[in-house]
Design a protein around this motif. Structure first.
Motif, PDB file in Angstrom:
ATOM      1  N   ALA A   1       0.850  -1.195   0.000  1.00 16.91           N
ATOM      2  CA  ALA A   1       0.000   0.000   0.000  1.00 16.91           C
ATOM      3  C   ALA A   1       0.889   1.250   0.000  1.00 16.91           C
ATOM      4  O   ALA A   1       2.023   1.221   0.464  1.00 16.91           O
ATOM      5  CB  ALA A   1      -0.911  -0.017   1.216  1.00 16.91           C
TER       6      ALA A   1
ATOM      7  N   THR B   1      -1.368   4.502   3.947  1.00 16.86           N
ATOM      8  CA  THR B   1      -2.563   3.726   3.632  1.00 16.86           C
ATOM      9  C   THR B   1      -2.370   2.288   4.091  1.00 16.86           C
ATOM     10  O   THR B   1      -1.258   1.827   4.290  1.00 16.86           O
ATOM     11  CB  THR B   1      -2.895   3.729   2.123  1.00 16.86           C
ATOM     12  OG1 THR B   1      -1.866   3.036   1.425  1.00 16.86           O
ATOM     13  CG2 THR B   1      -3.056   5.129   1.584  1.00 16.86           C
TER      14      THR B   1
ATOM     15  N   THR C   1      -4.207  -1.824   3.530  1.00 13.43           N
ATOM     16  CA  THR C   1      -5.103  -2.666   2.748  1.00 13.43           C
ATOM     17  C   THR C   1      -5.692  -3.729   3.668  1.00 13.43           C
ATOM     18  O   THR C   1      -4.954  -4.480   4.309  1.00 13.43           O
ATOM     19  CB  THR C   1      -4.359  -3.327   1.577  1.00 13.43           C
ATOM     20  OG1 THR C   1      -3.838  -2.304   0.733  1.00 13.43           O
ATOM     21  CG2 THR C   1      -5.301  -4.222   0.776  1.00 13.43           C
TER      22      THR C   1
ATOM     23  N   GLN D   1     -12.270   5.011   6.030  1.00 14.41           N
ATOM     24  CA  GLN D   1     -10.901   5.444   6.256  1.00 14.41           C
ATOM     25  C   GLN D   1     -10.865   6.580   7.269  1.00 14.41           C
ATOM     26  O   GLN D   1     -11.898   6.983   7.806  1.00 14.41           O
ATOM     27  CB  GLN D   1     -10.219   5.834   4.948  1.00 14.41           C
ATOM     28  CG  GLN D   1     -10.799   7.039   4.260  1.00 14.41           C
ATOM     29  CD  GLN D   1     -10.068   7.346   2.958  1.00 14.41           C
ATOM     30  OE1 GLN D   1      -9.284   6.562   2.442  1.00 14.41           O
ATOM     31  NE2 GLN D   1     -10.331   8.519   2.408  1.00 14.41           N
TER      32      GLN D   1
ATOM     33  N   SER E   1      -8.480  -0.761   0.149  1.00 16.45           N
ATOM     34  CA  SER E   1      -7.358   0.074   0.599  1.00 16.45           C
ATOM     35  C   SER E   1      -7.841   1.471   0.898  1.00 16.45           C
ATOM     36  O   SER E   1      -8.734   1.997   0.217  1.00 16.45           O
ATOM     37  CB  SER E   1      -6.274   0.146  -0.483  1.00 16.45           C
ATOM     38  OG  SER E   1      -5.707  -1.123  -0.699  1.00 16.45           O
ATOM     39  N   GLY E   2      -7.236   2.091   1.925  1.00 13.43           N
ATOM     40  CA  GLY E   2      -7.592   3.459   2.274  1.00 13.43           C
ATOM     41  C   GLY E   2      -6.620   4.042   3.273  1.00 13.43           C
ATOM     42  O   GLY E   2      -5.706   3.377   3.751  1.00 13.43           O
ATOM     43  N   VAL E   3      -6.836   5.324   3.591  1.00 13.85           N
ATOM     44  CA  VAL E   3      -5.974   6.048   4.519  1.00 13.85           C
ATOM     45  C   VAL E   3      -6.223   5.533   5.931  1.00 13.85           C
ATOM     46  O   VAL E   3      -7.354   5.489   6.404  1.00 13.85           O
ATOM     47  CB  VAL E   3      -6.237   7.565   4.427  1.00 13.85           C
ATOM     48  CG1 VAL E   3      -5.373   8.321   5.419  1.00 13.85           C
ATOM     49  CG2 VAL E   3      -5.986   8.062   3.005  1.00 13.85           C
ATOM     50  N   GLU E   4      -5.137   5.111   6.592  1.00 17.38           N
ATOM     51  CA  GLU E   4      -5.258   4.558   7.944  1.00 17.38           C
ATOM     52  C   GLU E   4      -5.437   5.657   8.980  1.00 17.38           C
ATOM     53  O   GLU E   4      -5.060   6.801   8.722  1.00 17.38           O
ATOM     54  CB  GLU E   4      -4.037   3.676   8.257  1.00 17.38           C
ATOM     55  CG  GLU E   4      -2.732   4.379   8.079  1.00 17.38           C
ATOM     56  CD  GLU E   4      -1.527   3.438   8.130  1.00 17.38           C
ATOM     57  OE1 GLU E   4      -0.514   3.914   8.641  1.00 17.38           O
ATOM     58  OE2 GLU E   4      -1.583   2.297   7.684  1.00 17.38           O
TER      59      GLU E   4
END
Length: 80
Positions: free
Chosen positions: A3, A7, A9, A24, A44-47
């Motif tokens: 990722a 980010t 996944t 996210q 997937s995205g911003v943690e």
């Protein structure tokens, strides 16, 4: 493929139909819907990611960035 920086996944595989929601860091919903039995999905995205699963018994496996997540560690707030 790893990722992008900042980010994560999330991947889930289910053995029974299970509702899944992934949001996210900014609250944007990345996925919300039904995962069907014997299906897998990657999001997937911003943690940090906020993940809600509606049928804990139906989870075969979950990972974040390839690392296993033990669903048993997370108590259910409301029944299932």
């Amino acid at each position: 493929m790893p990722a992008a920086p900042g980010t994560s996944t999330f991947a889930i595989r289910v053995t029974q139909d299970s509702w899944v929601s992934v949001r996210q860091k900014d609250g944007k919903e990345l996925f919300s819907g039904l995962g069907h039995a014997n299906e897998g999905r990657e999001i997937s995205g911003v943690e940090p990611l906020k993940i809600t699963v509606g049928n804990k018994a139906g989870i075969e496996s979950m990972t974040i960035d390839g690392q296993p997540v033990d669903a048993a560690k997370y108590a259910s707030a409301r029944g299932n």
